[in-house]
Motif scaffolding. Sequence first.
Motif, short mmCIF file in Angstrom:
data_model
loop_
_atom_site.label_atom_id
_atom_site.label_comp_id
_atom_site.label_asym_id
_atom_site.label_seq_id
_atom_site.Cartn_x
_atom_site.Cartn_y
_atom_site.Cartn_z
N LEU A 117 29.65 -12.58 39.66
CA LEU A 117 29.84 -12.90 41.28
C LEU A 117 29.94 -14.44 41.43
N SER A 118 29.23 -15.34 40.61
CA SER A 118 29.32 -16.65 40.48
C SER A 118 30.86 -17.12 40.45
N THR A 119 31.49 -16.49 39.29
CA THR A 119 32.65 -16.99 39.17
C THR A 119 33.54 -16.24 40.35
N TRP A 120 33.39 -15.30 40.74
CA TRP A 120 34.16 -14.75 41.98
C TRP A 120 33.93 -15.67 43.20
N LEU A 121 32.67 -15.84 43.47
CA LEU A 121 32.46 -16.71 44.41
C LEU A 121 33.12 -18.21 44.61
#
Length: 214
Positions: A132-136
Amino acid sequence: VMTYAYWPLRGRGEHLKLQMEYLGVPYIVKDYNSPDEWQADKARLDNPMPNLPYLIDGDRVICDSDAIAVYLCYRMKNSELLGRGTDQMVAVRMVKGVVDDLFNAVIRGAGDKNLRIDDWMQNTIGPILSKLSTWLDVKEFLCGDITIVDFKFAEILQSLLAIRSDSLSRFPNIRDYSRRFESMPAISRLSLIHISEPTRLLSISYAVFCLKKK
């Protein structure tokens, strides 16, 4: 005025309260304090698939948290929360799948009598937060603009922070996202009751399921 009904805990419905506050929905909360109380009302609901949480809006009875979230968008004439255009609508559904994985991991952890918090954070929660960090990345919200998936994600993050205050330290963009989301005026009115970091399973379960909003 709509009626939102659920058990007196956060569980699977707290994100709906965040969404209603954001949308300016006038609502009251009906808490079911025992299974017997719920069973007494269940048969009287005008819905062939009664479940908690449910939302009553006039003659409509909407059950299931996902259905309620979608209904609120249309009812309050803010369908953009579902995504603006095909690409963003698809992105919302994709990222929601990972957010649901995170939610389920937290729920399973809260129910594990042999849970080792450090291992759980490192090996179960960490990899999902990494995705989710990479996506965000540097986006303000998960899909650029605020959408329904942000309410659920932000609520889960508060559960994690209640369990371990440094749970987001490895993911500064998610940490900043959480602070940014909670600082929105409509959301900050539902400030969390803070508790000390739990060290026992009972406290962990409390943080996930029962940490109430004011």
